[in-house]
Scaffold this motif. Structure first.
Motif, short mmCIF file in Angstrom:
data_model
loop_
_atom_site.label_atom_id
_atom_site.label_comp_id
_atom_site.label_asym_id
_atom_site.label_seq_id
_atom_site.Cartn_x
_atom_site.Cartn_y
_atom_site.Cartn_z
N ALA A 1 31.48 51.79 33.11
CA ALA A 1 31.02 53.06 32.56
C ALA A 1 29.79 52.89 31.67
O ALA A 1 28.91 53.75 31.63
CB ALA A 1 32.14 53.72 31.76
N MET A 2 29.75 51.78 30.94
CA MET A 2 28.63 51.54 30.04
C MET A 2 28.25 50.06 30.06
O MET A 2 27.53 49.60 30.93
CB MET A 2 28.98 51.98 28.60
N ASN A 3 28.79 49.33 29.12
CA ASN A 3 28.38 47.94 28.90
C ASN A 3 29.53 46.96 29.05
O ASN A 3 29.41 45.81 28.63
CB ASN A 3 27.80 47.80 27.49
N ILE A 4 30.64 47.39 29.63
CA ILE A 4 31.82 46.55 29.76
C ILE A 4 32.15 46.39 31.24
O ILE A 4 32.24 47.37 31.98
CB ILE A 4 33.02 47.15 29.00
N CYS A 5 32.37 45.16 31.64
CA CYS A 5 32.77 44.85 33.01
C CYS A 5 34.08 44.07 32.96
O CYS A 5 34.16 43.01 32.32
CB CYS A 5 31.70 44.03 33.72
N CYS A 6 35.11 44.59 33.60
CA CYS A 6 36.41 43.93 33.67
C CYS A 6 36.64 43.43 35.10
O CYS A 6 36.61 44.22 36.05
CB CYS A 6 37.53 44.90 33.27
N PHE A 7 36.87 42.15 35.23
CA PHE A 7 37.06 41.57 36.55
C PHE A 7 38.06 40.41 36.46
O PHE A 7 38.54 40.08 35.38
CB PHE A 7 35.73 41.09 37.14
N ARG A 8 38.37 39.80 37.59
CA ARG A 8 39.25 38.65 37.56
C ARG A 8 38.92 37.69 38.70
O ARG A 8 38.30 38.07 39.70
CB ARG A 8 40.71 39.06 37.66
N TYR A 9 39.31 36.46 38.51
CA TYR A 9 39.28 35.47 39.58
C TYR A 9 40.49 35.74 40.46
O TYR A 9 41.61 35.94 39.96
CB TYR A 9 39.33 34.06 39.00
N ALA A 10 40.30 35.76 41.76
CA ALA A 10 41.39 36.09 42.68
C ALA A 10 41.63 34.92 43.64
O ALA A 10 40.72 34.13 43.93
CB ALA A 10 41.06 37.35 43.47
N HIS A 11 42.87 34.82 44.11
CA HIS A 11 43.23 33.79 45.09
C HIS A 11 44.35 34.35 45.96
O HIS A 11 45.38 34.80 45.45
CB HIS A 11 43.69 32.51 44.40
N PRO A 12 44.17 34.36 47.27
CA PRO A 12 45.14 35.03 48.15
C PRO A 12 46.53 34.41 48.12
O PRO A 12 47.51 35.09 48.49
CB PRO A 12 44.50 34.90 49.54
N GLU A 13 46.67 33.16 47.71
CA GLU A 13 47.97 32.50 47.76
C GLU A 13 48.71 32.53 46.42
O GLU A 13 49.80 31.95 46.30
CB GLU A 13 47.80 31.05 48.23
N LEU A 14 48.14 33.21 45.43
CA LEU A 14 48.78 33.29 44.12
C LEU A 14 49.44 34.65 43.94
O LEU A 14 48.88 35.68 44.33
CB LEU A 14 47.76 33.05 43.01
N THR A 15 50.60 34.65 43.30
CA THR A 15 51.28 35.90 42.99
C THR A 15 50.58 36.59 41.83
O THR A 15 49.75 36.00 41.13
CB THR A 15 52.74 35.63 42.61
#
Length: 489
Positions: free
Chosen positions: A406-420
C-alpha cells in the motif's frame, strides 16, 4: 572569579573549560563519524557481555569525572538499534539526520522548559504548530502539541473526545458508568486500545472492526457495530481511522469514515503515526484527503520525516475543546500580560505535562534545512522501493508476497513446496533472526493470514535499490541453507 566565591565552592560546571571544550569536540567528532559511516558495516551489533556487565555497576557515590564518562558514552555509539543504517527494515523507525545533531546541541545548552512562559523556544514551537495546521489543512483555530510520540498523542486526542462527549464533567466526576464505545480496525496500532485503558474506558470498549482484502476497515461492518451498540444502550463516541496500518501500511478510506462520523455525531481521530506524512508525497496525497476532515490527528516526525527521536505531534480541530480538556492554572502558574509569565495560553493547557523538553527545535530545524518538497520526494522513493521489492520477490520461485504493497511496507516469505505451514513459519522466523545476527539487514516479522511474514518497512532516506537486491539475495541464500539443514533439497 567573584570575590565571594572560592575554589572550594561546589559546582557542576567544569573546573577547566578548555579541557571541557576539547572533550566536547571529541564527542562531536565521534558522533559525526558515526553518522557519516551510516551505510557501512553491520546493521545491528549485539551489546557485548562485558558492556552489559559494566552497565550494571553500583550507584556512583564519587563521580568518575567527565573524561571517563565521555569515553563510556562514546563506547556506546556502535550499539544502537541500527535504524540509522539503510538496511534497517524492522518496525517503523526513522533514520535521523546529521543536521539534528546541531539542533540538539543548542537544545542542551538552552535547557528550556516548554511547559509555558514567554521565551524564545516557545515561539519555535508555535511556529511548528502553525506549520502542522498548514500541512494538514486544518483551520487556523486548530491547536497542536509536540509530544514524545503517537502513543501519548492518541491519549491526548481521545481524552478530548471523551471529555467533550461527557460535556467535560469527566474531568471532575470521572467516567462513572458511562458506557462509551469507540471503533477502529483490527490493523490499528495497539496504542489505541492502550489509550482506552489509560482513559478508564477499558480496552474492551474499543470495537475492532474487520478489514477487507486490502486491509482497510470494512465500512459495512463498522456501520453494523455502531447500530448494534446504540440498540444495546451504549454510547458510541469516536471512530479511529488509520493512515498507514503498522502491519502492511494500509490506508483506511478516510473520506468514508469522515462521512460516517459526521452522520453519527462521532469524533473522528486518525492514527497517522507514519502514514500521515504521505501528504507531502505526490504518490500518496490523493489517498489522504480525508485527513483534513479529522477532529484530531496523531503522527510522528521521528518516523518518515527523519527527525531524531523523539518527536510526536497531536493536532486537534477544536482549540476550545482541546484547552478545556486540560487547562488548569493554579496560582503558582498564573499568567500575565507582560514579563516572563506572558505568552499565554501555555502548552501545559493542551496536555498532561508541565515539564517538557525543547523538541520543537529539531523539528523546526529539519523542515527549515530540507523543506517539504525534498522530504516528500524521499517518501515517494521509499514507496517506489517497496513496490520494487515486491516485484523482485514475485519474480523468485521460492518467495511470495503475502499482502498488497500500500505504501512503504512489503510483507513476503521464503517458500518451499515440501514444508508444512508451521515449518515455513519457523523457517521465516529464523531467516529474520539470521539476517539480524549476521548484520546483513534488520527486518521484522508479522503474521498475515496465519503465515509468518518477513516484514520490510522502508522509512529511511539512506536506503537504495541495491540494498533491496542484496536483501532478496540473502533471504534466498539463508532460506536455502536452512531448508537444506532441515533435510530439504
Amino acid at each position: 572569579m567573584d570575590a565571594s566565591q572560592t575554589p572550594a565552592d561546589p559546582s557542576l560546571d567544569p573546573g577547566d573549560w578548555r579541557e571541557f571544550r576539547t572533550l566536547a569536540h571529541k564527542m562531536l567528532d565521534a558522533a559525526v563519524d558515526k553518522m557519516e559511516a551510516a551505510r557501512q558495516g553491520r546493521v545491528w551489533n549485539e551489546v557485548p557481555p562485558e558492556m552489559k556487565q559494566s552497565l550494571q555497576a553500583e550507584l556512583p557515590i564519587d563521580g568518575h569525572g567527565l573524561a571517563a564518562t565521555q569515553q563510556r558514552i562514546e563506547a556506546l555509539l556502535p550499539y544502537g538499534i541500527g535504524n540509522t543504517h539503510p538496511r534497517f527494515f524492522g518496525w517503523v523507525h526513522g533514520s535521523g539526520t546529521p543536521g539534528n545533531l546541531i539542533a540538539e546541541i543548542a537544545v542542551a545548552a538552552m535547557n528550556a522548559n516548554l511547559g509555558g512562559r514567554d521565551h524564545g523556544a516557545m515561539y519555535v514551537e508555535k511556529q511548528v504548530v502553525k506549520w502542522c495546521r498548514e500541512l494538514f489543512e486544518f483551520p487556523e483555530t486548530a491547536s497542536g502539541l509536540i509530544v514524545s510520540g503517537t502513543s501519548i498523542a492518541t491519549v491526548i486526542a481521545l481524552k478530548v473526545a471523551r471529555d467533550r462527549c461527557l460535556d467535560f464533567t469527566s474531568r471532575t466526576e470521572g467516567v462513572g458508568g458511562a458506557p462509551l464505545v469507540g471503533y477502529t480496525s483490527t490493523q490499528t496500532h495497539s496504542c489505541v486500545a492502550r489509550a482506552f485503558d489509560i482513559l478508564g474506558l477499558g480496552a474492551n470498549a474499543l470495537r475492532k472492526i474487520p478489514v477487507d482484502e486490502r486491509f482497510q476497515i470494512d465500512m459495512e461492518a463498522l456501520k453494523t457495530a455502531i447500530a448494534t451498540d446504540r440498540t444495546e444502550g451504549r454510547t458510541p463516541f469516536a471512530v479511529i481511522g488509520t493512515a498507514g496500518a503498522v502491519n502492511v501500511g494500509a490506508i483506511d478510506d478516510l473520506e468514508a469514515i469522515a462521512d460516517l462520523a459526521a452522520q453519527e455525531g462521532l469524533w473522528f481521530h486518525v492514527d497517522g503515526a507514519f502514514g500521515a506524512s504521505g501528504v507531502l508525497s505526490d504518490r500518496l496525497r490523493p489517498r489522504l484527503t480525508g485527513l483534513k476532515r479529522a477532529d484530531s490527528l496523531a503522527f510522528d516526525f521521528h518516523k518518515w520525516l527523519h527527525v531524531n527521536y523523539d518527536a510526536g505531534f497531536v493536532l486537534v480541530r477544536s482549540e476550545e475543546a482541546h484547552r478545556r480538556t486540560f487547562s488548569d492554572r493554579p496560582d503558582y502558574l498564573k499568567g500575565a500580560d507582560r514579563g516572563l509569565a506572558a505568552g499565554n495560553p501555555w502548552p501545559v493547557e493542551y496536555g498532561p505535562e508541565l515539564s517538557r523538553g525543547f523538541r520543537a527545535l529539531k523539528i523546526w530545524a529539519q523542515l527549515n534545512e530540507h523543506g517539504t518538497d525534498k522530504l516528500g520526494r524521499l517518501i515517494t522513493r521509499n514507496c517506489e522501493q517497496a513496490a520494487y521489492l515486491a516485484e523482485q520477490v514475485a519474480a523468485r520461485p521460492n518467495m511470495e508476497v503475502l499482502a498488497p504493497v500500500a505504501m512503504n511496507i512489503c510483507c513476503f516469505r521464503y517458500a518451499h513446496p515440501e514444508l508444512t505451514s508451521p515449518e515455513l513459519n519457523r523457517l521465516n522466523e529464523e531467516i529474520v533472526i539470521q539476517l539480524q545476527l549476521q548484520g546483513i539487514a534488520a527486518p521484522s516479522t508479522t503474521i498475515i493470514h496465519d503465515n509468518t511474514a518477513i516484514r520490510v518497512n522502508i522509512t529511511n532516506h539512506r536506503t537504495r535499490f541495491e540494498d533491496l537486491d542484496l536483501l532478496v539475495r540473502e533471504v534466498g541464500r539463508i532460506g536455502a541453507t536452512l531448508a537444506a539443514e532441515a533435510g530439504q533439497s
